[in-house]
Design a protein around this motif. Structure first.
Motif, PDB file in Angstrom:
ATOM      1  N   ALA A  59     -15.874   5.371  -9.294  1.00 58.48           N
ATOM      2  CA  ALA A  59     -16.500   4.284  -8.957  1.00 58.48           C
ATOM      3  C   ALA A  59     -15.445   3.102  -8.806  1.00 58.48           C
ATOM      4  O   ALA A  59     -15.029   2.541  -9.673  1.00 58.48           O
ATOM      5  CB  ALA A  59     -17.668   3.540  -9.691  1.00 58.48           C
ATOM      6  N   SER A  60     -14.815   2.967  -7.575  1.00 62.84           N
ATOM      7  CA  SER A  60     -13.794   2.066  -7.334  1.00 62.84           C
ATOM      8  C   SER A  60     -14.170   0.802  -6.913  1.00 62.84           C
ATOM      9  O   SER A  60     -15.361   0.711  -6.051  1.00 62.84           O
ATOM     10  CB  SER A  60     -12.688   2.594  -6.434  1.00 62.84           C
ATOM     11  N   ILE A  61     -13.468  -0.244  -7.293  1.00 67.21           N
ATOM     12  CA  ILE A  61     -13.669  -1.684  -6.833  1.00 67.21           C
ATOM     13  C   ILE A  61     -13.026  -1.850  -5.603  1.00 67.21           C
ATOM     14  O   ILE A  61     -11.863  -2.312  -5.406  1.00 67.21           O
ATOM     15  CB  ILE A  61     -13.462  -2.747  -7.935  1.00 67.21           C
ATOM     16  N   ALA A  62     -13.754  -1.868  -4.359  1.00 65.46           N
ATOM     17  CA  ALA A  62     -13.301  -1.966  -3.224  1.00 65.46           C
ATOM     18  C   ALA A  62     -12.678  -3.353  -2.879  1.00 65.46           C
ATOM     19  O   ALA A  62     -11.762  -3.533  -2.105  1.00 65.46           O
ATOM     20  CB  ALA A  62     -14.249  -1.597  -2.227  1.00 65.46           C
ATOM     21  N   ASN A  63     -13.219  -4.440  -3.756  1.00 60.62           N
ATOM     22  CA  ASN A  63     -12.937  -5.611  -3.440  1.00 60.62           C
ATOM     23  C   ASN A  63     -12.118  -6.486  -4.531  1.00 60.62           C
ATOM     24  O   ASN A  63     -12.238  -7.268  -5.044  1.00 60.62           O
ATOM     25  CB  ASN A  63     -14.064  -6.775  -2.990  1.00 60.62           C
ATOM     26  N   SER A  64     -11.095  -5.133  -5.255  1.00 65.10           N
ATOM     27  CA  SER A  64     -10.453  -5.726  -6.356  1.00 65.10           C
ATOM     28  C   SER A  64      -9.414  -6.892  -6.017  1.00 65.10           C
ATOM     29  O   SER A  64      -8.917  -7.428  -6.826  1.00 65.10           O
ATOM     30  CB  SER A  64      -9.778  -4.374  -6.945  1.00 65.10           C
ATOM     31  N   ASN A  65      -9.029  -7.076  -4.746  1.00 66.09           N
ATOM     32  CA  ASN A  65      -8.285  -8.212  -4.404  1.00 66.09           C
ATOM     33  C   ASN A  65      -8.953  -9.578  -4.176  1.00 66.09           C
ATOM     34  O   ASN A  65      -8.427 -10.277  -4.018  1.00 66.09           O
ATOM     35  CB  ASN A  65      -7.471  -7.816  -3.215  1.00 66.09           C
ATOM     36  N   LYS A  66     -10.193  -9.603  -4.574  1.00 61.42           N
ATOM     37  CA  LYS A  66     -10.947 -10.594  -4.217  1.00 61.42           C
ATOM     38  C   LYS A  66     -10.657 -11.833  -5.568  1.00 61.42           C
ATOM     39  O   LYS A  66     -10.921 -12.991  -5.319  1.00 61.42           O
ATOM     40  CB  LYS A  66     -12.425 -10.217  -4.569  1.00 61.42           C
ATOM     41  N   SER A  67     -10.361 -11.180  -6.760  1.00 59.44           N
ATOM     42  CA  SER A  67     -10.065 -12.011  -7.649  1.00 59.44           C
ATOM     43  C   SER A  67      -8.878 -11.297  -8.778  1.00 59.44           C
ATOM     44  O   SER A  67      -9.061 -10.281  -8.666  1.00 59.44           O
ATOM     45  CB  SER A  67     -11.155 -12.559  -8.569  1.00 59.44           C
ATOM     46  N   GLU A  68      -8.388 -12.073  -9.513  1.00 64.54           N
ATOM     47  CA  GLU A  68      -7.303 -11.395 -10.471  1.00 64.54           C
ATOM     48  C   GLU A  68      -8.177 -10.676 -11.481  1.00 64.54           C
ATOM     49  O   GLU A  68      -7.462  -9.776 -11.976  1.00 64.54           O
ATOM     50  CB  GLU A  68      -6.392 -12.569 -11.313  1.00 64.54           C
ATOM     51  N   ALA A  69      -9.250 -11.218 -11.799  1.00 60.20           N
ATOM     52  CA  ALA A  69     -10.132 -10.383 -13.061  1.00 60.20           C
ATOM     53  C   ALA A  69     -10.378  -8.883 -12.364  1.00 60.20           C
ATOM     54  O   ALA A  69     -10.497  -8.038 -13.097  1.00 60.20           O
ATOM     55  CB  ALA A  69     -11.236 -11.224 -13.067  1.00 60.20           C
ATOM     56  N   LEU A  70     -10.955  -8.944 -11.039  1.00 55.60           N
ATOM     57  CA  LEU A  70     -11.340  -7.840 -10.473  1.00 55.60           C
ATOM     58  C   LEU A  70     -10.087  -6.854 -10.507  1.00 55.60           C
ATOM     59  O   LEU A  70     -10.502  -5.701 -10.582  1.00 55.60           O
ATOM     60  CB  LEU A  70     -11.981  -7.901  -9.148  1.00 55.60           C
ATOM     61  N   GLY A  71      -8.789  -7.222 -10.160  1.00 52.93           N
ATOM     62  CA  GLY A  71      -7.819  -6.504 -10.136  1.00 52.93           C
ATOM     63  C   GLY A  71      -7.561  -5.763 -11.273  1.00 52.93           C
ATOM     64  O   GLY A  71      -7.011  -4.702 -11.514  1.00 52.93           O
ATOM     65  N   ILE A  72      -7.532  -6.609 -12.559  1.00 49.98           N
ATOM     66  CA  ILE A  72      -7.251  -6.355 -13.885  1.00 49.98           C
ATOM     67  C   ILE A  72      -8.393  -5.140 -14.327  1.00 49.98           C
ATOM     68  O   ILE A  72      -7.958  -4.265 -14.637  1.00 49.98           O
ATOM     69  CB  ILE A  72      -7.504  -7.293 -14.956  1.00 49.98           C
ATOM     70  N   ILE A  73      -9.524  -5.250 -13.981  1.00 47.16           N
ATOM     71  CA  ILE A  73     -10.583  -4.336 -14.356  1.00 47.16           C
ATOM     72  C   ILE A  73     -10.488  -3.136 -13.487  1.00 47.16           C
ATOM     73  O   ILE A  73     -10.496  -2.017 -14.136  1.00 47.16           O
ATOM     74  CB  ILE A  73     -12.016  -4.963 -14.135  1.00 47.16           C
ATOM     75  N   GLU A  74     -10.002  -3.388 -12.418  1.00 52.00           N
ATOM     76  CA  GLU A  74      -9.924  -2.009 -11.592  1.00 52.00           C
ATOM     77  C   GLU A  74      -8.705  -1.138 -12.018  1.00 52.00           C
ATOM     78  O   GLU A  74      -8.771   0.458 -12.307  1.00 52.00           O
ATOM     79  CB  GLU A  74      -9.585  -2.278  -9.996  1.00 52.00           C
ATOM     80  N   GLN A  75      -7.575  -1.923 -12.479  1.00 51.51           N
ATOM     81  CA  GLN A  75      -6.507  -0.992 -13.105  1.00 51.51           C
ATOM     82  C   GLN A  75      -6.761  -0.320 -14.356  1.00 51.51           C
ATOM     83  O   GLN A  75      -6.600   0.660 -14.551  1.00 51.51           O
ATOM     84  CB  GLN A  75      -5.229  -2.018 -13.273  1.00 51.51           C
ATOM     85  N   SER A  76      -7.695  -1.048 -15.140  1.00 51.09           N
ATOM     86  CA  SER A  76      -7.965  -0.803 -16.500  1.00 51.09           C
ATOM     87  C   SER A  76      -8.852   0.387 -16.291  1.00 51.09           C
ATOM     88  O   SER A  76      -8.705   1.594 -16.921  1.00 51.09           O
ATOM     89  CB  SER A  76      -8.877  -1.669 -17.376  1.00 51.09           C
ATOM     90  N   ASN A  77      -9.992   0.308 -15.302  1.00 52.63           N
ATOM     91  CA  ASN A  77     -10.639   1.560 -15.185  1.00 52.63           C
ATOM     92  C   ASN A  77     -10.070   3.026 -14.684  1.00 52.63           C
ATOM     93  O   ASN A  77     -10.278   4.072 -14.840  1.00 52.63           O
ATOM     94  CB  ASN A  77     -11.897   1.172 -14.304  1.00 52.63           C
TER      95      ASN A  77
END
Length: 254
Positions: A59-77
């Motif tokens: 389950a990838s976060i398609a809008n991970s570029n929407k915020s720094e937090a989402l980018g961090i979470i996507e990388q961790s996942n």
């Protein structure tokens, strides 16, 4: 009369503008929510002892570029799901890296290692995420058979702040000063679940009471905090995965 109406209209406009400005400010500070899309892989690897089927549902976060937090979470996942350490890259690149590691582990390419055993190995992982309040709860379920008497399976949860991308441990989330009391509460719930009154009763049900701990493997639901212990963590394999539900009001009253 007309002046009075004009003044009232001006006041109403000022109030409306103030409310709209406040709403806009709130919206600016509201954490971006993830939009998930599934990255899949189904492949069969040939190795010296036979084959290994690999199935991934990430389950990838398609809008991970929407915020720094989402980018961090996507990388961790990505790192958690594909079992990588200190990897920096996209989920697609992470998948390729994991396949390369798996090929190396299985000695794929060593033609001199031809075998007549024809062992059918398999490994699979799937994940999903949901938002609750300002938190993102992400789960990963794994199942594999790589030889031996039986396969293995596990479920892992990761709880993040949508505002910062920070991942919570139990100590972070509940408070380090509450860990001892929380441990007692979880143990009490285990007694109730298995209808025993003490650690001896748990031991009779396949538990290792002396190895009990407050796990960081937990999720949040509207009604409960759910703590999950995978096979062998606090009990034998035959006991299976152990799930302990703590009503939120009980945990928050500690």
């Amino acid at each position: 009369m007309h002046a009075h109406i004009h003044i009232r209209a001006m006041k109403t406009s000022r109030i409306l503008l103030t409310v709209l400005a406040a709403l806009a400010l709130t919206a600016c500070h509201r954490p971006a929510k993830p939009r998930f899309e599934q990255l899949t892989l189904d492949t069969l690897l040939n190795h010296p002892l036979g084959t290994c089927r690999v199935e991934y549902r990430f389950a990838s976060i398609a809008n991970s570029n929407k915020s720094e937090a989402l980018g961090i979470i996507e990388q961790s996942n990505t790192n958690y799901f594909f079992q990588l350490e200190d990897f920096e890259g996209s989920a697609e690149a992470g998948m390729s890296e994991r396949l390369a590691q798996l090929a190396d582990e299985l000695r794929i390419g060593e033609s001199s290692q031809t075998s007549v055993h024809n062992m059918e190995y398999e490994t699979s992982a799937e994940s999903e995420g949901y938002v609750i309040d300002t938190l993102l709860c992400y789960s990963i379920y794994r199942s594999d058979y790589m030889g031996g008497a039986h396969g293995n399976y596990s479920t892992e949860y990761h709880l993040y702040s949508l505002a910062s991308g920070f991942e919570f441990t139990a100590g972070d989330f509940f408070g380090e000063d509450k860990m001892e009391a929380l441990g007692r509460l979880i143990r009490k719930k285990l007694y109730e679940q298995y209808e025993v009154s003490d650690d001896e009763g748990l031991a009779e049900n396949g538990f290792f009471p002396e190895y009990f701990f407050v796990t960081d493997n937990f999720k949040v639901t509207p009604e409960y905090y759910v703590f999950v212990y995978n096979p062998y963590e606090i009990a034998c394999y035959a006991t299976g995965a152990v799930e302990v539900k703590i009503p939120r009001e009980e945990a928050e009253a500690l």
